[in-house]
Design an enzyme around this catalytic site. Structure first.
Site, mmCIF file in Angstrom:
data_model
loop_
_atom_site.group_PDB
_atom_site.id
_atom_site.type_symbol
_atom_site.label_atom_id
_atom_site.label_comp_id
_atom_site.label_asym_id
_atom_site.label_seq_id
_atom_site.Cartn_x
_atom_site.Cartn_y
_atom_site.Cartn_z
ATOM 1 N N GLY A 14 -24.243 16.620 -26.597
ATOM 2 C CA GLY A 14 -22.965 17.445 -27.921
ATOM 3 C C GLY A 14 -21.752 17.505 -27.409
ATOM 4 O O GLY A 14 -21.193 18.287 -27.791
ATOM 5 N N ILE A 95 -32.420 7.079 -36.712
ATOM 6 C CA ILE A 95 -31.874 6.386 -37.874
ATOM 7 C C ILE A 95 -32.297 7.111 -39.341
ATOM 8 O O ILE A 95 -33.481 7.481 -39.523
ATOM 9 C CB ILE A 95 -32.403 5.194 -38.076
ATOM 10 C CG1 ILE A 95 -32.056 4.370 -36.694
ATOM 11 C CG2 ILE A 95 -32.006 4.147 -39.381
ATOM 12 C CD1 ILE A 95 -30.700 3.769 -36.635
ATOM 13 N N HIS A 112 -18.956 5.473 -33.772
ATOM 14 C CA HIS A 112 -19.595 4.417 -32.930
ATOM 15 C C HIS A 112 -18.775 4.088 -31.640
ATOM 16 O O HIS A 112 -17.586 3.637 -32.127
ATOM 17 C CB HIS A 112 -19.923 3.175 -33.726
ATOM 18 C CG HIS A 112 -20.729 2.179 -32.959
ATOM 19 N ND1 HIS A 112 -22.132 2.290 -32.595
ATOM 20 C CD2 HIS A 112 -20.230 0.993 -32.243
ATOM 21 C CE1 HIS A 112 -22.514 1.067 -31.880
ATOM 22 N NE2 HIS A 112 -21.396 0.609 -31.783
#
Length: 205
Positions: A14, A95, A112
């Protein structure tokens, strides 16, 4: 002013969630509010970060739900119960299906750890991305925040930031620098941009 309610989806430590929480505490998310953290893994340290910040947190995993469809149904119910406006994927390793993402057009953000379209797509996550960048010998990498659609890393790009690759980098040192110099800056900025848009749309509705 009514703020846009943000759900952050996590699977691990996290650190990107922490960047968002810190940004909120520093007043850098004036149009957004982190209202929910959802983890796909009940042992994720991200849940502790949420608790420390006083943010409601839940665990919903495909395994525990008995499959993708049941998982997405449970997730949708949770998001609806918390009146969520925006989803931020912060190291979320599940996903999401085309069916799910289609219900949230331009309302799911992902960060990303590369400059898309380099080193992205199916199977490219975490250290694998940095290993690939080093194997290729690139001199510059970075991070990208993009909207999420049915194609992994395929949605519209919102923000990018370049990070230099150093001669003695390992995947681990590069990963850390990309987080510190790009991911942790871009993600709160993108969340605020979209939150501001949501607030405007709601006030005009």
């Amino acid at each position: 002013m009514k703020k846009a309610k943000i759900a952050v989806l996590v699977s691990g430590g996290g650190t990107n969630l922490q960047a968002l929480l810190d940004a909120q505490a520093a007043g850098l998310l004036p149009h957004g509010e982190i209202a929910l953290v959802v983890s796909s893994n009940e042992g994720a340290y991200a849940l502790t970060r949420a608790a420390n910040a006083g943010v409601p947190a839940e665990t919903v995993s495909p395994k525990r739900c008995g499959g993708q469809a049941a998982f997405e149904s449970a997730l949708s119910d949770l998001l609806a119960a918390h009146e969520i406006d925006l989803i931020v994927l912060a190291g979320f390793l599940t996903i999401l299906s085309a069916d799910f993402t289609a219900r949230w057009p331009s309302r799911i953000l992902n960060v990303h750890p590369s400059l898309i379209p380099a080193f992205c797509g199916k199977g490219m996550y975490g250290l694998k991305v940095h290993e690939a960048a080093l194997a290729k010998g690139v001199k510059v990498t970075g991070a990208t925040v993009h909207f999420v659609n049915e194609i992994p890393d395929g949605g519209e790009i919102l923000l990018q930031k370049a990070v230099e690759v150093l001669p003695d980098d390992t995947p681990e040192t590069l990963q850390r620098r990309v987080m510190e110099q790009a991911e942790w800056l871009l993600l709160p900025r993108a969340a605020e941009l979209v939150s501001e848009q949501i607030v405007k749309e709601k006030s005009n509705a």
